[in-house]
Design an enzyme around this catalytic site. Structure first.
Site, mmCIF file in Angstrom:
data_model
loop_
_atom_site.group_PDB
_atom_site.id
_atom_site.type_symbol
_atom_site.label_atom_id
_atom_site.label_comp_id
_atom_site.label_asym_id
_atom_site.label_seq_id
_atom_site.Cartn_x
_atom_site.Cartn_y
_atom_site.Cartn_z
ATOM 1 N N HIS A 9 0.829 -1.209 0.000
ATOM 2 C CA HIS A 9 0.000 0.000 0.000
ATOM 3 C C HIS A 9 0.866 1.263 0.000
ATOM 4 C CE1 HIS A 9 0.856 0.993 4.209
ATOM 5 N NE2 HIS A 9 0.755 -0.304 4.457
ATOM 6 N N GLU A 11 2.031 5.111 1.103
ATOM 7 C CA GLU A 11 2.313 5.638 2.438
ATOM 8 C C GLU A 11 1.010 5.968 3.175
ATOM 9 O OE1 GLU A 11 5.283 9.056 3.851
ATOM 10 O OE2 GLU A 11 3.310 9.829 3.272
ATOM 11 N N ASN A 15 2.560 5.837 8.535
ATOM 12 C CA ASN A 15 3.896 5.712 7.925
ATOM 13 C C ASN A 15 4.579 7.077 7.939
ATOM 14 O OD1 ASN A 15 2.686 3.457 5.367
ATOM 15 N ND2 ASN A 15 3.827 2.914 7.206
ATOM 16 N N THR A 21 2.139 0.602 12.958
ATOM 17 C CA THR A 21 0.726 0.603 12.579
ATOM 18 C C THR A 21 0.059 -0.747 12.806
ATOM 19 O OG1 THR A 21 1.278 2.240 10.884
ATOM 20 C CG2 THR A 21 -0.901 1.236 10.768
ATOM 21 N N GLU A 87 -1.462 -6.599 7.655
ATOM 22 C CA GLU A 87 -0.108 -6.361 8.151
ATOM 23 C C GLU A 87 0.141 -7.241 9.376
ATOM 24 O OE1 GLU A 87 2.894 -5.939 8.065
ATOM 25 O OE2 GLU A 87 3.170 -3.783 7.721
ATOM 26 N N LYS A 98 8.534 4.888 15.856
ATOM 27 C CA LYS A 98 9.629 3.925 15.685
ATOM 28 C C LYS A 98 10.966 4.487 16.143
ATOM 29 C CE LYS A 98 7.286 1.654 11.838
ATOM 30 N NZ LYS A 98 7.285 1.377 10.384
ATOM 31 N N GLY A 183 3.689 -4.404 4.119
ATOM 32 C CA GLY A 183 5.106 -4.726 4.116
ATOM 33 C C GLY A 183 5.406 -6.125 4.607
#
Length: 248
Positions: A9, A11, A15, A21, A87, A98, A183
């Site tokens: 997908h 951004e 992100n 997420t 995800e 992060k 991802g």
């Protein structure tokens, strides 16, 4: 020979903010919408068309797919959605920054949580409203199957049966397939297709919105794979993904 197209997908808003997420349902950012549009344009320029599409149940993947199909003039094709393409669930890390998490726990530990094969982050308590048992879209799924956290090994364990039962079957039937997912669900599939080691998968970075094409033989073994688009943009996008878990 078969062709399979994978797209992470575009951004998302989280992100953009560099937040974990996971299963949190977050919309695409303006950049993410542009990435999906560009992915659709590249596929159109290269002459791609599809018979069926697969996606997760999360809006950022669904919207990416819808934008791509509109660009191709193929909004009418069948789309199958499954939580198995969601995800990876990041447990108690979901919603945390992060880079700030790397500052607190160290880059090595965050990299381990993000990319190791078999070490999950801290789990969510079932009483936590972020836990999927509280989300109505999962009400038909046995409670025991809904994760409170996942490592990539767990993600592989739910993605590959869906690949075998649904997606691979469609490909063998001669259907041209596109998958719009995430991802880590895509990393799970790539690990399986390419028979990658647990160590090698740690280094794999899949950029947002850029179509990844797999050419497969009649037994669905990869012949080769490649991204579609500008090589410099692809390289920069992969580096951006790799840098997300580093300190500020």
């Amino acid at each position: 020979m078969y062709k399979l197209v994978l797209v992470r997908h575009g951004e998302s808003e989280w992100n953009k903010e560099n937040l974990f997420t996971g299963w949190t349902d977050v919309k695409l950012s303006e950049k993410g919408i542009s990435e999906a549009l560009e992915g659709g344009r590249v596929l159109k320029q290269e002459g791609y068309s599809f018979d069926i599409a697969f996606s997760s149940v999360l809006v950022r993947a669904n919207d990416t797919l819808n934008i791509i199909l509109r660009e191709l003039g193929q909004s009418y094709i069948d789309v199958e959605k499954s939580w198995r393409l969601n995800e990876r669930h990041y447990g108690a890390l979901q919603g945390l920054n992060k880079a700030e998490t790397a500052e607190k726990y160290g880059e090595d530990k965050v990299l381990m949580w993000r990319r190791s094969y078999d070490i999950p982050p801290m789990p969510l308590e079932e009483s936590d409203k972020r836990h999927p048992i509280h989300d109505l879209r999962y009400r038909g799924i046995p409670k025991s199957e809904l994760p409170s956290t996942e490592c990539l090994k767990d993600t592989v364990a739910r993605v590959i049966p869906y690949w075998t039962d649904k997606i691979a079957r469609a490909i063998i039937e001669g259907k041209k397939v596109i998958i719009a997912a995430h991802g880590n669900s895509l990393r799970a599939l790539v690990k399986y297709l390419d028979n990658m080691s647990d160590d090698d998968i740690l280094k794999l970075n899949i950029p947002t919105g850029i179509p990844l094409v797999y050419e497969l033989d009649r037994d669905l073994r990869p012949i080769k794979h490649y991204y579609l688009g500008d090589e410099d943009k692809i390289k920069a996008a992969m580096e951006s993904v790799a840098n997300q878990g580093k300190k500020k």
